[in-house]
Scaffold this active site. Structure first.
Site, PDB file in Angstrom:
ATOM      1  N   ASP A   7       0.864  -1.173   0.000  1.00  0.00           N
ATOM      2  CA  ASP A   7       0.000   0.000   0.000  1.00  0.00           C
ATOM      3  C   ASP A   7       0.901   1.222   0.000  1.00  0.00           C
ATOM      4  O   ASP A   7       2.117   1.122   0.178  1.00  0.00           O
ATOM      5  CB  ASP A   7      -0.918  -0.011   1.222  1.00  0.00           C
ATOM      6  CG  ASP A   7      -1.934   1.133   1.219  1.00  0.00           C
ATOM      7  OD1 ASP A   7      -2.304   1.591   0.127  1.00  0.00           O
ATOM      8  OD2 ASP A   7      -2.341   1.574   2.305  1.00  0.00           O
ATOM      9  N   SER A   8       0.300   2.386  -0.156  1.00  0.00           N
ATOM     10  CA  SER A   8       1.083   3.615  -0.156  1.00  0.00           C
ATOM     11  C   SER A   8       1.586   3.990   1.233  1.00  0.00           C
ATOM     12  O   SER A   8       2.478   4.824   1.351  1.00  0.00           O
ATOM     13  CB  SER A   8       0.243   4.771  -0.723  1.00  0.00           C
ATOM     14  OG  SER A   8      -0.909   4.978   0.072  1.00  0.00           O
ATOM     15  N   TYR A  19      -0.771   8.015  -2.765  1.00  0.00           N
ATOM     16  CA  TYR A  19      -0.804   7.765  -4.203  1.00  0.00           C
ATOM     17  C   TYR A  19      -1.995   8.465  -4.869  1.00  0.00           C
ATOM     18  O   TYR A  19      -1.972   8.740  -6.058  1.00  0.00           O
ATOM     19  CB  TYR A  19      -0.935   6.258  -4.484  1.00  0.00           C
ATOM     20  CG  TYR A  19       0.325   5.441  -4.319  1.00  0.00           C
ATOM     21  CD1 TYR A  19       1.487   5.965  -3.757  1.00  0.00           C
ATOM     22  CD2 TYR A  19       0.343   4.105  -4.732  1.00  0.00           C
ATOM     23  CE1 TYR A  19       2.627   5.193  -3.606  1.00  0.00           C
ATOM     24  CE2 TYR A  19       1.481   3.324  -4.587  1.00  0.00           C
ATOM     25  CZ  TYR A  19       2.621   3.864  -4.029  1.00  0.00           C
ATOM     26  OH  TYR A  19       3.747   3.103  -3.886  1.00  0.00           O
ATOM     27  N   GLY A  20      -3.033   8.696  -4.088  1.00  0.00           N
ATOM     28  CA  GLY A  20      -4.315   9.101  -4.662  1.00  0.00           C
ATOM     29  C   GLY A  20      -4.354  10.468  -5.298  1.00  0.00           C
ATOM     30  O   GLY A  20      -5.301  10.797  -6.006  1.00  0.00           O
ATOM     31  N   CYS A  26      -4.359  -1.251  -1.882  1.00  0.00           N
ATOM     32  CA  CYS A  26      -4.396   0.190  -2.132  1.00  0.00           C
ATOM     33  C   CYS A  26      -5.492   0.436  -3.157  1.00  0.00           C
ATOM     34  O   CYS A  26      -5.423  -0.107  -4.272  1.00  0.00           O
ATOM     35  CB  CYS A  26      -3.043   0.656  -2.666  1.00  0.00           C
ATOM     36  SG  CYS A  26      -3.001   2.379  -3.218  1.00  0.00           S
ATOM     37  N   THR A  75      -6.181   3.110  -4.804  1.00  0.00           N
ATOM     38  CA  THR A  75      -5.691   3.862  -5.956  1.00  0.00           C
ATOM     39  C   THR A  75      -4.952   2.960  -6.927  1.00  0.00           C
ATOM     40  O   THR A  75      -5.224   2.960  -8.141  1.00  0.00           O
ATOM     41  CB  THR A  75      -4.767   5.001  -5.488  1.00  0.00           C
ATOM     42  OG1 THR A  75      -5.509   5.891  -4.650  1.00  0.00           O
ATOM     43  CG2 THR A  75      -4.198   5.759  -6.666  1.00  0.00           C
ATOM     44  N   GLU A 129      -2.533   8.830   8.320  1.00  0.00           N
ATOM     45  CA  GLU A 129      -1.084   8.623   8.385  1.00  0.00           C
ATOM     46  C   GLU A 129      -0.455   9.383   9.553  1.00  0.00           C
ATOM     47  O   GLU A 129       0.589   8.994  10.071  1.00  0.00           O
ATOM     48  CB  GLU A 129      -0.429   9.049   7.077  1.00  0.00           C
ATOM     49  CG  GLU A 129      -0.664   8.092   5.926  1.00  0.00           C
ATOM     50  CD  GLU A 129       0.185   6.836   6.020  1.00  0.00           C
ATOM     51  OE1 GLU A 129       1.320   6.904   6.518  1.00  0.00           O
ATOM     52  OE2 GLU A 129      -0.297   5.766   5.581  1.00  0.00           O
ATOM     53  N   CYS A 166     -10.660   3.112   0.493  1.00  0.00           N
ATOM     54  CA  CYS A 166      -9.213   3.210   0.645  1.00  0.00           C
ATOM     55  C   CYS A 166      -8.891   2.420   1.902  1.00  0.00           C
ATOM     56  O   CYS A 166      -9.625   2.512   2.902  1.00  0.00           O
ATOM     57  CB  CYS A 166      -8.794   4.673   0.800  1.00  0.00           C
ATOM     58  SG  CYS A 166      -7.065   4.896   1.288  1.00  0.00           S
ATOM     59  N   THR A 167      -7.810   1.639   1.883  1.00  0.00           N
ATOM     60  CA  THR A 167      -7.539   0.781   3.044  1.00  0.00           C
ATOM     61  C   THR A 167      -7.127   1.569   4.280  1.00  0.00           C
ATOM     62  O   THR A 167      -7.057   1.001   5.372  1.00  0.00           O
ATOM     63  CB  THR A 167      -6.464  -0.273   2.711  1.00  0.00           C
ATOM     64  OG1 THR A 167      -5.354   0.362   2.057  1.00  0.00           O
ATOM     65  CG2 THR A 167      -7.031  -1.355   1.804  1.00  0.00           C
ATOM     66  N   HIS A 168      -6.897   2.874   4.144  1.00  0.00           N
ATOM     67  CA  HIS A 168      -6.687   3.706   5.333  1.00  0.00           C
ATOM     68  C   HIS A 168      -8.000   3.955   6.086  1.00  0.00           C
ATOM     69  O   HIS A 168      -8.003   4.145   7.306  1.00  0.00           O
ATOM     70  CB  HIS A 168      -6.098   5.058   4.941  1.00  0.00           C
ATOM     71  CG  HIS A 168      -4.654   5.034   4.568  1.00  0.00           C
ATOM     72  ND1 HIS A 168      -4.207   4.526   3.381  1.00  0.00           N
ATOM     73  CD2 HIS A 168      -3.551   5.463   5.234  1.00  0.00           C
ATOM     74  CE1 HIS A 168      -2.886   4.651   3.317  1.00  0.00           C
ATOM     75  NE2 HIS A 168      -2.468   5.209   4.426  1.00  0.00           N
TER      76      HIS A 168
END
Length: 270
Positions: A9-10, A41-42, A72, A74, A151, A185-187
């Site tokens: 992932d990012s 990345y998005g 991810c 994106t 993040e 989004c996996t976040h």
């Protein structure tokens, strides 16, 4: 076929998929790469996202993985359709499985999606949802501020700043009566409690967890799942390992079994 499962992932978000993979397949070694030096990345252009995705895959291939999960949204929506055929192993994104889960969950046929600008701009979730059920009503919104907030650890239930941002994003999006929301989004599953507070009664779909369950089932069916052993999870990042490790346990729900290592990802040219 022996080998680890690779996941990338990012940043931190893909650990939501890693945690579910570990619960489903505790005997597997999991290699995780978080591209923390280039997150998010998005907001990047298409060619850059494809380049980063190919570099991430090349790094994971250096660890002799037997399957790769693109955790991810994106990369799954923008890059995966372009690169999947370049590699001789299963590579799974998060779009298809999340869309299927949402199509099955909705009671009124109205589904909402939040994601990065690149994911929403690609139309990948809308296409996947309508492939499951052409009658679905789909509303989408780009939510670019959410990945930086997560993040930076701003995902606790009482966080007032994140709650205000979510209110601005979710209010107009859910005004049409959607009863199911894809956290695209996996976040975003780390914001689940905050989202649930603002969207009571709405079913929340976690793409990383849905994909992890599907990958685990596929590996078992194909006889590729390890039956015994406890090799654990190895995490690699492209920036500060200490910062990553600080929040990783909150994403996973359990401590890391190995120190986080830093990678010079630009060495893995596509």
């Amino acid at each position: 076929m022996s080998g680890a499962i690779g996941v990338f992932d990012s940043g931190l978000g893909g650990l939501t998929a890693v945690g579910e993979l570990h619960r489903q397949l505790p005997a597997e070694e999991i290699i995780y790469f978080g591209d923390t030096g280039r997150v998010p990345y998005g907001t990047r252009g298409r060619d850059t996202i494809i380049k980063y995705t190919r570099q991430d895959i090349r790094f994971l291939l250096s660890h002799r993985v037997k399957a790769i999960v693109v955790a991810c949204g994106t990369a799954s929506s923008v890059a995966l359709p372009e690169v999947r055929g370049l590699y001789d192993l299963p590579i799974c994104g998060v779009i298809e499985h999340a869309a299927r889960a949402a199509a099955e969950a909705t009671q009124n046929g109205k589904v909402a999606v939040i994601g990065t600008p690149a994911t929403i701009g690609s139309g990948a979730y809308e296409a996947a949802l309508r492939a499951c059920n052409p009658q679905l009503s789909v509303e989408s919104a780009a939510t670019p501020l959410l990945v930086p907030l997560v993040e930076n650890g701003r995902f606790q239930k009482g966080d007032r700043v994140t709650k205000l941002v979510l209110e601005e994003y979710l209010g107009p999006l859910l005004a049409g009566g959607a009863d199911t929301l894809i956290l695209g989004c996996t976040h975003y599953p780390l914001l689940r409690e905050l989202v649930a507070e603002l969207a009571p009664g709405v079913t929340l779909i976690n793409p990383g967890a849905e994909t992890a369950r599907a990958v685990a089932a596929a590996l078992r069916e194909q006889g590729l799942a390890e039956a015994e052993g406890h090799p654990g999870i190895r995490c690699f990042v492209s920036d500060d390992p200490a910062s990553f490790a600080l929040h990783a346990e909150q994403f996973l729900g359990f401590p890391l079994s190995h120190p986080v290592e830093r990678v010079e990802i630009d060495r893995y040219e596509p």
